[in-house]
Design a protein around this motif. Structure first.
Motif, PDB file in Angstrom:
ATOM      1  N   HIS A 140       0.823  -1.206   0.000  1.00  0.00           N
ATOM      2  CA  HIS A 140       0.000   0.000   0.000  1.00  0.00           C
ATOM      3  C   HIS A 140       0.861   1.262   0.000  1.00  0.00           C
ATOM      4  O   HIS A 140       0.487   2.282   0.567  1.00  0.00           O
ATOM      5  CB  HIS A 140      -0.915   0.017   1.221  1.00  0.00           C
ATOM      6  CG  HIS A 140      -1.800  -1.194   1.319  1.00  0.00           C
ATOM      7  ND1 HIS A 140      -2.715  -1.526   0.351  1.00  0.00           N
ATOM      8  CD2 HIS A 140      -1.881  -2.163   2.273  1.00  0.00           C
ATOM      9  CE1 HIS A 140      -3.339  -2.642   0.704  1.00  0.00           C
ATOM     10  NE2 HIS A 140      -2.846  -3.050   1.864  1.00  0.00           N
ATOM     11  N   GLY A 141       2.012   1.190  -0.648  1.00  0.00           N
ATOM     12  CA  GLY A 141       2.903   2.337  -0.698  1.00  0.00           C
ATOM     13  C   GLY A 141       2.320   3.477  -1.512  1.00  0.00           C
ATOM     14  O   GLY A 141       1.436   3.282  -2.357  1.00  0.00           O
ATOM     15  N   SER A 142       2.816   4.690  -1.260  1.00  0.00           N
ATOM     16  CA  SER A 142       2.327   5.865  -1.972  1.00  0.00           C
ATOM     17  C   SER A 142       2.979   5.964  -3.347  1.00  0.00           C
ATOM     18  O   SER A 142       4.213   5.899  -3.465  1.00  0.00           O
ATOM     19  CB  SER A 142       2.637   7.135  -1.175  1.00  0.00           C
ATOM     20  OG  SER A 142       2.360   8.278  -1.942  1.00  0.00           O
ATOM     21  N   PRO A 143       2.190   6.157  -4.414  1.00  0.00           N
ATOM     22  CA  PRO A 143       2.768   6.324  -5.747  1.00  0.00           C
ATOM     23  C   PRO A 143       3.608   7.587  -5.861  1.00  0.00           C
ATOM     24  O   PRO A 143       4.477   7.689  -6.733  1.00  0.00           O
ATOM     25  CB  PRO A 143       1.534   6.391  -6.662  1.00  0.00           C
ATOM     26  CG  PRO A 143       0.410   6.789  -5.763  1.00  0.00           C
ATOM     27  CD  PRO A 143       0.718   6.182  -4.436  1.00  0.00           C
ATOM     28  N   ASP A 144       3.382   8.542  -4.973  1.00  0.00           N
ATOM     29  CA  ASP A 144       4.158   9.782  -4.995  1.00  0.00           C
ATOM     30  C   ASP A 144       5.624   9.554  -4.645  1.00  0.00           C
ATOM     31  O   ASP A 144       6.472  10.407  -4.910  1.00  0.00           O
ATOM     32  CB  ASP A 144       3.564  10.796  -4.021  1.00  0.00           C
ATOM     33  CG  ASP A 144       2.175  11.261  -4.432  1.00  0.00           C
ATOM     34  OD1 ASP A 144       1.879  11.210  -5.641  1.00  0.00           O
ATOM     35  OD2 ASP A 144       1.399  11.675  -3.541  1.00  0.00           O
ATOM     36  N   THR A 154      11.397   9.176  -5.745  1.00  0.00           N
ATOM     37  CA  THR A 154      12.126   9.815  -4.652  1.00  0.00           C
ATOM     38  C   THR A 154      13.175   8.866  -4.077  1.00  0.00           C
ATOM     39  O   THR A 154      13.292   7.712  -4.502  1.00  0.00           O
ATOM     40  CB  THR A 154      11.168  10.216  -3.515  1.00  0.00           C
ATOM     41  OG1 THR A 154      10.720   9.026  -2.840  1.00  0.00           O
ATOM     42  CG2 THR A 154       9.969  10.980  -4.058  1.00  0.00           C
ATOM     43  N   LYS A 155      13.908   9.378  -3.112  1.00  0.00           N
ATOM     44  CA  LYS A 155      14.911   8.574  -2.403  1.00  0.00           C
ATOM     45  C   LYS A 155      14.342   7.970  -1.119  1.00  0.00           C
ATOM     46  O   LYS A 155      15.079   7.387  -0.329  1.00  0.00           O
ATOM     47  CB  LYS A 155      16.128   9.444  -2.058  1.00  0.00           C
ATOM     48  CG  LYS A 155      16.822  10.067  -3.258  1.00  0.00           C
ATOM     49  CD  LYS A 155      17.433   9.009  -4.166  1.00  0.00           C
ATOM     50  CE  LYS A 155      18.207   9.667  -5.295  1.00  0.00           C
ATOM     51  NZ  LYS A 155      18.776   8.660  -6.233  1.00  0.00           N
ATOM     52  N   ILE A 156      13.040   8.110  -0.939  1.00  0.00           N
ATOM     53  CA  ILE A 156      12.425   7.613   0.289  1.00  0.00           C
ATOM     54  C   ILE A 156      12.622   6.112   0.453  1.00  0.00           C
ATOM     55  O   ILE A 156      12.717   5.594   1.567  1.00  0.00           O
ATOM     56  CB  ILE A 156      10.932   8.003   0.321  1.00  0.00           C
ATOM     57  CG1 ILE A 156      10.803   9.521   0.430  1.00  0.00           C
ATOM     58  CG2 ILE A 156      10.202   7.316   1.472  1.00  0.00           C
ATOM     59  CD1 ILE A 156       9.389  10.048   0.381  1.00  0.00           C
ATOM     60  N   GLY A 157      12.713   5.409  -0.651  1.00  0.00           N
ATOM     61  CA  GLY A 157      12.938   3.963  -0.580  1.00  0.00           C
ATOM     62  C   GLY A 157      14.216   3.589   0.143  1.00  0.00           C
ATOM     63  O   GLY A 157      14.308   2.511   0.741  1.00  0.00           O
ATOM     64  N   ALA A 158      15.213   4.481   0.108  1.00  0.00           N
ATOM     65  CA  ALA A 158      16.465   4.195   0.816  1.00  0.00           C
ATOM     66  C   ALA A 158      16.231   4.139   2.321  1.00  0.00           C
ATOM     67  O   ALA A 158      16.838   3.323   3.028  1.00  0.00           O
ATOM     68  CB  ALA A 158      17.506   5.264   0.485  1.00  0.00           C
ATOM     69  N   LEU A 159      15.350   5.007   2.828  1.00  0.00           N
ATOM     70  CA  LEU A 159      14.999   4.951   4.241  1.00  0.00           C
ATOM     71  C   LEU A 159      14.216   3.687   4.561  1.00  0.00           C
ATOM     72  O   LEU A 159      14.473   3.005   5.556  1.00  0.00           O
ATOM     73  CB  LEU A 159      14.153   6.172   4.628  1.00  0.00           C
ATOM     74  CG  LEU A 159      14.848   7.522   4.726  1.00  0.00           C
ATOM     75  CD1 LEU A 159      13.814   8.611   4.970  1.00  0.00           C
ATOM     76  CD2 LEU A 159      15.894   7.519   5.819  1.00  0.00           C
ATOM     77  N   ALA A 160      13.247   3.386   3.689  1.00  0.00           N
ATOM     78  CA  ALA A 160      12.410   2.208   3.917  1.00  0.00           C
ATOM     79  C   ALA A 160      13.244   0.937   3.968  1.00  0.00           C
ATOM     80  O   ALA A 160      12.961   0.026   4.759  1.00  0.00           O
ATOM     81  CB  ALA A 160      11.348   2.108   2.828  1.00  0.00           C
ATOM     82  N   ALA A 161      14.282   0.863   3.141  1.00  0.00           N
ATOM     83  CA  ALA A 161      15.131  -0.333   3.131  1.00  0.00           C
ATOM     84  C   ALA A 161      15.824  -0.540   4.469  1.00  0.00           C
ATOM     85  O   ALA A 161      16.059  -1.686   4.894  1.00  0.00           O
ATOM     86  CB  ALA A 161      16.164  -0.221   2.007  1.00  0.00           C
ATOM     87  N   LEU A 162      16.153   0.558   5.156  1.00  0.00           N
ATOM     88  CA  LEU A 162      16.822   0.449   6.450  1.00  0.00           C
ATOM     89  C   LEU A 162      15.848   0.153   7.583  1.00  0.00           C
ATOM     90  O   LEU A 162      16.226  -0.409   8.604  1.00  0.00           O
ATOM     91  CB  LEU A 162      17.583   1.751   6.746  1.00  0.00           C
ATOM     92  CG  LEU A 162      18.745   2.062   5.797  1.00  0.00           C
ATOM     93  CD1 LEU A 162      19.285   3.462   6.063  1.00  0.00           C
ATOM     94  CD2 LEU A 162      19.858   1.029   5.948  1.00  0.00           C
ATOM     95  N   ILE A 163      14.598   0.535   7.408  1.00  0.00           N
ATOM     96  CA  ILE A 163      13.577   0.312   8.432  1.00  0.00           C
ATOM     97  C   ILE A 163      12.905  -1.045   8.276  1.00  0.00           C
ATOM     98  O   ILE A 163      12.416  -1.639   9.248  1.00  0.00           O
ATOM     99  CB  ILE A 163      12.512   1.435   8.371  1.00  0.00           C
ATOM    100  CG1 ILE A 163      13.161   2.794   8.663  1.00  0.00           C
ATOM    101  CG2 ILE A 163      11.376   1.192   9.349  1.00  0.00           C
ATOM    102  CD1 ILE A 163      12.259   3.983   8.384  1.00  0.00           C
ATOM    103  N   ALA A 164      12.885  -1.567   7.047  1.00  0.00           N
ATOM    104  CA  ALA A 164      12.157  -2.798   6.741  1.00  0.00           C
ATOM    105  C   ALA A 164      12.504  -3.980   7.651  1.00  0.00           C
ATOM    106  O   ALA A 164      11.598  -4.736   8.043  1.00  0.00           O
ATOM    107  CB  ALA A 164      12.363  -3.181   5.276  1.00  0.00           C
ATOM    108  N   PRO A 165      13.785  -4.211   8.016  1.00  0.00           N
ATOM    109  CA  PRO A 165      14.069  -5.354   8.896  1.00  0.00           C
ATOM    110  C   PRO A 165      13.300  -5.313  10.212  1.00  0.00           C
ATOM    111  O   PRO A 165      12.862  -6.356  10.712  1.00  0.00           O
ATOM    112  CB  PRO A 165      15.581  -5.253   9.122  1.00  0.00           C
ATOM    113  CG  PRO A 165      16.092  -4.553   7.909  1.00  0.00           C
ATOM    114  CD  PRO A 165      15.029  -3.551   7.567  1.00  0.00           C
TER     115      PRO A 165
END
Length: 256
Positions: A170-174, A178-189
């Motif tokens: 349910h991620g935002s298409p906006d 962006t580089k927001i995925g880089a943060l998500a990768a670190l939080i995902a674990p």
């Protein structure tokens, strides 16, 4: 990648070891106080304006006392006048490092009722650890003499929720360009580690994310790890409640 200081032990192994230490270590206030050691940085000892370095336990007690004042609406707002500004203009000797979220509602100097020169604050959305964050923390400990590092997560963290939503599809298409995925990768674990039966998965992930950050600080830095193992540095995880302002150290999630 192998850590040259620990033959045969990978960074992942150190991360897991740090995580195990977080789970097994006693609470911050249950630890036996250790004798204060001189600040590591040579220039700190020669600075006439430098106060004696606090032990990790004393630094933790000072942080929590300040938070107690903040919660009780009795903040003293110390070290914020012109005299203090002049005193710390030439040098700084913060007693603690706080890795906090960049959220506008989470301001460590206010939350812990501290002033100029008291805290070395590193803020990034999701209070995650990458090389730049880790280098900043290393600088504060090695060169400025801080003996406590706190990884501070907070209630209703937007970065953690966005990561949980993305993992649920349910991620935002906006966010696509962006580089927001880089943060998500670190939080995902942390999000993935939340037990299936958790009543509030986002809040559980907030606490786990702070614990993972603390473990990553330990695993990722040989100098900090050495100080922890020598009893000269403490790394703790904690959670900030947006509603009542209280900071709660995660019991059993301390690297010391």
């Amino acid at each position: 990648m192998q850590d040259p200081s620990r033959p045969g032990l990978s960074r992942r192994g150190l991360f897991l070891a740090g995580g195990a230490a977080l789970m097994a270590a006693p609470a911050a206030f249950a630890a036996t106080p250790r004798k204060a050691k001189p600040a590591a940085a040579p220039h700190a000892a020669a600075d006439a304006n430098a106060a004696p370095a606090l032990t990790p336990e004393a630094a933790m007690a000072r942080l929590m006392a300040g938070n107690g004042r903040y919660v009780a609406a009795r903040a003293t707002h110390p070290n914020g006048d012109a005299a203090r500004r002049r005193l710390v203009a030439a040098s700084q000797h913060p007693f603690a490092v706080v890795l906090a979220c960049a959220d506008s509602r989470v301001a460590p100097e206010l939350v812990f009722d501290q002033g100029l020169g008291d805290l070395f604050v590193v803020r990034v959305a999701g209070n995650v650890v990458d090389d730049a964050v880790l280098a900043s923390i290393e600088y504060a400990v090695i060169h400025l003499g801080a003996n406590l590092v706190m990884a501070l997560g907070h209630e209703r963290c937007g970065a953690v929720k966005a990561t949980a939503d993305a993992l649920d599809g349910h991620g935002s298409p906006d966010d696509a360009d962006t580089k927001i995925g880089a943060l998500a990768a670190l939080i995902a674990p942390a999000v993935r580690a939340v037990p299936a039966g958790a009543a509030d998965k986002v809040d559980a992930a907030v606490s786990l994310n702070a614990a993972h950050a603390a473990a990553e600080i330990f695993a990722g830095s040989k100098p900090l790890r050495s100080r922890v193992l020598a009893g000269e540095l403490k790394i703790v995880a904690a959670r900030y409640d947006l509603d009542d302002g209280k900071v709660t150290p995660a019991r059993g999630r301390e690297i010391a």
